[in-house]
Design a protein around this motif. Structure first.
Motif, short mmCIF file in Angstrom:
data_model
loop_
_atom_site.label_atom_id
_atom_site.label_comp_id
_atom_site.label_asym_id
_atom_site.label_seq_id
_atom_site.Cartn_x
_atom_site.Cartn_y
_atom_site.Cartn_z
N SER A 53 1.14 4.08 -3.14
CA SER A 53 0.79 5.49 -2.98
C SER A 53 1.89 6.42 -3.43
O SER A 53 1.73 7.63 -3.43
CB SER A 53 0.46 5.77 -1.50
OG SER A 53 1.64 5.69 -0.69
N ARG A 54 3.05 5.83 -3.82
CA ARG A 54 4.18 6.63 -4.29
C ARG A 54 4.26 6.60 -5.80
O ARG A 54 3.92 5.61 -6.42
CB ARG A 54 5.49 6.09 -3.73
CG ARG A 54 6.00 6.75 -2.43
CD ARG A 54 4.97 6.80 -1.37
NE ARG A 54 5.47 7.49 -0.17
CZ ARG A 54 4.72 7.68 0.90
NH1 ARG A 54 3.48 7.23 0.94
NH2 ARG A 54 5.20 8.32 1.93
N ALA A 73 0.83 -1.20 0.00
CA ALA A 73 0.00 0.00 0.00
C ALA A 73 0.87 1.25 0.00
O ALA A 73 0.56 2.24 -0.70
CB ALA A 73 -0.92 -0.01 1.23
N PHE A 74 1.96 1.23 0.75
CA PHE A 74 2.89 2.36 0.81
C PHE A 74 3.51 2.62 -0.55
O PHE A 74 3.54 3.76 -1.04
CB PHE A 74 3.96 2.06 1.86
CG PHE A 74 4.99 3.13 2.04
CD1 PHE A 74 4.69 4.31 2.71
CD2 PHE A 74 6.29 2.96 1.57
CE1 PHE A 74 5.65 5.31 2.90
CE2 PHE A 74 7.24 3.94 1.75
CZ PHE A 74 6.93 5.11 2.41
#
Length: 297
Positions: free
Chosen positions: A295-296, A291-292
């Protein structure tokens, strides 16, 4: 699912917060106390397991309450502890940490970690044969780490060494290490070149160094000696403890994706880990890491 064997330390961290450091002979009231599972070996094993690797831990604890608690914690994170020995009459390793504002004072008692021997590794040689990659650090006896490298080579397995705490590495150990993962200071110490620039040291070991550099991310060299940079992932840090261990665990968890991608995910996992308190407490799961990264840009 990458099969990772971690050879290393298992500690309990005993943390006391205080407004001022005590003087010799002085008794103070502290502001808080906590225990945290630690040891670089155990930290890196937990980091890899949370990211989806099949992890086996090879180490030692004492026959005491801390040892039982740490073993239970490793198992709860899915780490196979069948090769973790229980040593009677010796304490589990501890780190006594006094925190005062932004400073700390630490006393490490290796305890059972100091008794992890080459013979223990021979008994567990099947674990080397079953692994896809072997990961070690320097919080257990150097002779044991050297033997771990020998067994990894014997079974044709990559051997990744996180050379921490910093020390000069024997040439024989360096030669058997597929990859070393120091920070800038540890790299200079490992190669016995305290005055050399880190870029030259990376280029001198083409494809065999991934150096972490805090918020800058990581630098590594390709097979031709070109130095490459994986930028860090900007976050708001809460506690940087364990970021390097998270990087190492992620690196071996994603070893099968190649060095560049493993380093990228290691940097992302390390960044994510500092957004929560505690070494193991901040280590992300695979879902959190995905998820991290999603989001980038």
């Amino acid at each position: 699912m990458t099969r990772v064997l971690v050879v290393g330390s298992i500690n309990m961290d005993l943390v006391v917060a205080t407004a001022t450091f005590p003087r010799l002979g002085e008794t103070l009231f502290g502001q808080g106390f906590a225990t945290h599972a630690g040891g670089k070996g155990a930290n890196q094993a937990v980091a890899a397991a949370r990211l989806g690797a099949k992890v086996t831990m090879l180490g030692r604890v004492g026959d005491d309450a801390f040892g039982r608690e740490l073993m239970a914690g490793l198992s709860a994170d899915g780490v196979d502890t069948r090769w973790v020995g229980v040593t009677a009459g010796v304490s589990t390793g501890i780190a006594a940490i006094t925190l005062c504002n932004a400073d700390n004072a630490i006393i490490v008692v290796p305890g059972a970690n100091a008794l992890l021997s080459p013979d223990d590794l021979d008994v567990a040689e099947a674990a080397f044969a079953e692994a896809d990659v072997v990961l070690a650090q320097l919080e257990v006896p150097l002779a044991t780490v050297e033997h771990a490298a020998t067994l990894a080579v014997r079974h044709g397995k990559p051997f990744v060494l996180n050379p921490a705490p910093a020390m000069r590495l024997p040439d024989s150990l360096l030669a058997r290490s597929t990859l070393i993962t120091p920070n800038e200071y540890e790299l200079a110490m490992a190669l016995g070149e305290p005055d050399a620039h880190w870029q030259g040291l990376l280029a001198a070991l083409p494809g065999r160094v991934a150096m972490t550099k805090g918020g800058e991310g990581a630098y590594y060299s390709d097979g031709a000696g070109a130095v490459l940079h994986q930028a860090g992932f900007p976050v708001q840090p809460v506690d940087t403890t364990g970021a390097g261990d998270t990087f190492n665990g992620a690196l071996v968890a994603f070893w099968d994706l190649g060095l560049a991608e493993a380093v990228r995910r290691g940097c992302a996992a390390g960044a994510l880990s500092v957004t929560k308190p505690g070494a193991q407490g901040g280590m992300p799961t695979l879902a959190e890491l995905n998820a991290f990264l999603g989001s980038r840009p």
